[in-house]
Write a protein that holds these residues in place. Structure first.
Motif, mmCIF file in Angstrom:
data_model
loop_
_atom_site.group_PDB
_atom_site.id
_atom_site.type_symbol
_atom_site.label_atom_id
_atom_site.label_comp_id
_atom_site.label_asym_id
_atom_site.label_seq_id
_atom_site.Cartn_x
_atom_site.Cartn_y
_atom_site.Cartn_z
ATOM 1 N N THR A 36 -18.492 -3.168 -17.828
ATOM 2 C CA THR A 36 -18.169 -2.915 -19.232
ATOM 3 C C THR A 36 -16.765 -3.447 -19.500
ATOM 4 O O THR A 36 -15.888 -3.325 -18.641
ATOM 5 N N ALA A 37 -16.559 -4.026 -20.682
ATOM 6 C CA ALA A 37 -15.173 -4.343 -21.061
ATOM 7 C C ALA A 37 -14.413 -3.022 -21.100
ATOM 8 O O ALA A 37 -14.963 -1.997 -21.492
ATOM 9 N N THR A 38 -13.160 -3.036 -20.651
ATOM 10 C CA THR A 38 -12.387 -1.796 -20.743
ATOM 11 C C THR A 38 -12.174 -1.487 -22.220
ATOM 12 O O THR A 38 -12.218 -2.399 -23.068
ATOM 13 N N ALA A 44 -11.941 -4.317 -25.112
ATOM 14 C CA ALA A 44 -12.866 -4.320 -26.244
ATOM 15 C C ALA A 44 -12.110 -4.132 -27.548
ATOM 16 O O ALA A 44 -12.344 -4.863 -28.524
ATOM 17 N N GLN A 45 -11.178 -3.178 -27.580
ATOM 18 C CA GLN A 45 -10.418 -2.928 -28.808
ATOM 19 C C GLN A 45 -9.649 -4.198 -29.235
ATOM 20 O O GLN A 45 -9.586 -4.529 -30.424
ATOM 21 N N ALA A 46 -9.085 -4.910 -28.260
ATOM 22 C CA ALA A 46 -8.303 -6.106 -28.607
ATOM 23 C C ALA A 46 -9.191 -7.125 -29.319
ATOM 24 O O ALA A 46 -8.800 -7.706 -30.347
ATOM 25 N N GLY A 72 -21.094 -4.039 -27.593
ATOM 26 C CA GLY A 72 -22.259 -4.012 -26.716
ATOM 27 C C GLY A 72 -21.945 -4.634 -25.379
ATOM 28 O O GLY A 72 -21.217 -5.635 -25.302
ATOM 29 N N GLY A 73 -22.513 -4.076 -24.325
ATOM 30 C CA GLY A 73 -22.301 -4.608 -22.980
ATOM 31 C C GLY A 73 -22.136 -3.461 -22.008
ATOM 32 O O GLY A 73 -21.033 -2.915 -21.873
ATOM 33 N N SER A 74 -23.266 -3.040 -21.390
ATOM 34 C CA SER A 74 -23.243 -1.968 -20.392
ATOM 35 C C SER A 74 -22.629 -0.672 -20.910
ATOM 36 O O SER A 74 -21.930 0.034 -20.177
ATOM 37 N N VAL A 75 -22.902 -0.361 -22.197
ATOM 38 C CA VAL A 75 -22.503 0.962 -22.702
ATOM 39 C C VAL A 75 -23.437 2.000 -22.092
ATOM 40 O O VAL A 75 -24.648 1.811 -22.043
ATOM 41 N N LYS A 76 -22.829 3.069 -21.597
ATOM 42 C CA LYS A 76 -23.597 4.157 -20.969
ATOM 43 C C LYS A 76 -23.124 5.476 -21.576
ATOM 44 O O LYS A 76 -22.072 5.531 -22.233
ATOM 45 N N GLU A 114 -15.235 6.978 -24.914
ATOM 46 C CA GLU A 114 -13.919 6.319 -24.871
ATOM 47 C C GLU A 114 -13.946 4.996 -25.641
ATOM 48 O O GLU A 114 -13.026 4.662 -26.380
ATOM 49 N N LEU A 115 -15.050 4.251 -25.472
ATOM 50 C CA LEU A 115 -15.154 2.986 -26.227
ATOM 51 C C LEU A 115 -15.167 3.265 -27.729
ATOM 52 O O LEU A 115 -14.444 2.622 -28.503
ATOM 53 N N PHE A 116 -15.969 4.229 -28.140
ATOM 54 C CA PHE A 116 -16.148 4.479 -29.584
ATOM 55 C C PHE A 116 -14.933 5.161 -30.207
ATOM 56 O O PHE A 116 -14.852 5.262 -31.430
#
Ligand code: PEP
Length: 248
Positions: free
Chosen positions: A176-178, A182-184, A208-212, A218-220
């Motif tokens: 997953t992008a960190t 991803a934010q950048a 999108g990309g290996s979101v679990k 944390e991503l969202f």
């Protein structure tokens, strides 16, 4: 200016069967977070099953591709009007697997998005760089070039268009992008959209990309990540619903 909406969209890819879909849809239709827009994108033959199984729920039915043409001698293709007849309201365009295996150009992707919009569908425009492009320092340039042919759509129909940033190196790889990486890129995409049209500030930009279930929250929680496009984890109801909750 309206704020971007929160979305979680499942991409089943070429997976499923009538029996397994029925169980998955039965669980998913009780989605737990009404503030989040939720859709599942199924293979074409299952769109009728989605239409019936999702009837009366807030979960939207989606497809994974659409033809840029309206009708005619395009063997094997499916038009936006046909998707509408089967209750579909969103459609992926330019997924990296279609760019890779079907040689779809960004111009063709823009034409597909325009056809979807004209039929009243919401196109989910997928963009993202390969690992080689990232390592060569070309990630932003790649994504900007993928977005450019869609500029007129962002300017005219920003309320009905969604962008999904999916780094190719993170799709189906378990990498997953960190959240920082991803934010950048999301901040860069947001800036590009605003340059195209101030109204495009309201376009939702999904990761999108290996979101679990374990990394979604944390991503969202990043300021420019408005939800996710979920591949593998969308095939497991409990995981998908947990990702939906993480977007609330
Ligand atoms: C996808 O197919 O769009 C995707 C993001 O896949 P995965 O979540 O499995 O990486």
């Amino acid at each position: 200016m309206s704020k971007p909406e929160r979305w979680v969209i499942g991409n089943w890819k070429m997976n499923g069967s009538l029996a397994s879909n029925a169980a998955l849809l039965e669980a998913v239709r009780a989605q737990p977070a009404p503030a989040v827009k939720v859709a599942v994108c199924a293979p074409f033959p299952y769109l009728h099953q989605l239409q019936q199984a999702l009837s009366g729920s807030d979960v939207q039915s989606g497809a994974q591709d659409v033809c840029e043409q309206g009708a005619g001698a395009y063997t094997g293709q499916v038009s936006a009007a046909m998707l509408r007849e089967f209750g579909t309201s969103v459609v992926l365009v330019g997924h990296s697997e279609r760019r890779q295996f079907n040689a779809e150009s960004s111009e063709l992707v823009a034409a597909k998005a325009a056809a979807a919009l004209a039929a009243g569908l919401t196109p989910i425009i997928c963009v993202g760089e390969t690992l080689a492009q990232r390592q060569a320092g070309l990630a932003e340039a790649t994504v900007a070039a993928q977005l450019a042919p869609c500029a007129s759509l962002f300017a005219a129909a920003s309320a009905n268009v969604v962008v999904a940033y999916e780094p190719v190196w993170a799709i189906g790889t378990g990498i997953t992008a960190t959240p920082v990486e991803a934010q950048a890129m999301h901040a860069f995409i947001r800036a590009q959209l605003i340059l195209i049209s101030p109204s495009a500030a309201s376009v939702s930009v999904l990761y999108g990309g290996s979101v679990k279930a374990s990394n979604a929250k944390e991503l969202f929680s990043q300021p420019d990540i408005d939800g996710g496009l979920i591949g593998g984890a969308s095939l497991v109801a409990a995981d998908f619903l947990s990702i939906v909750s993480a977007a609330a």
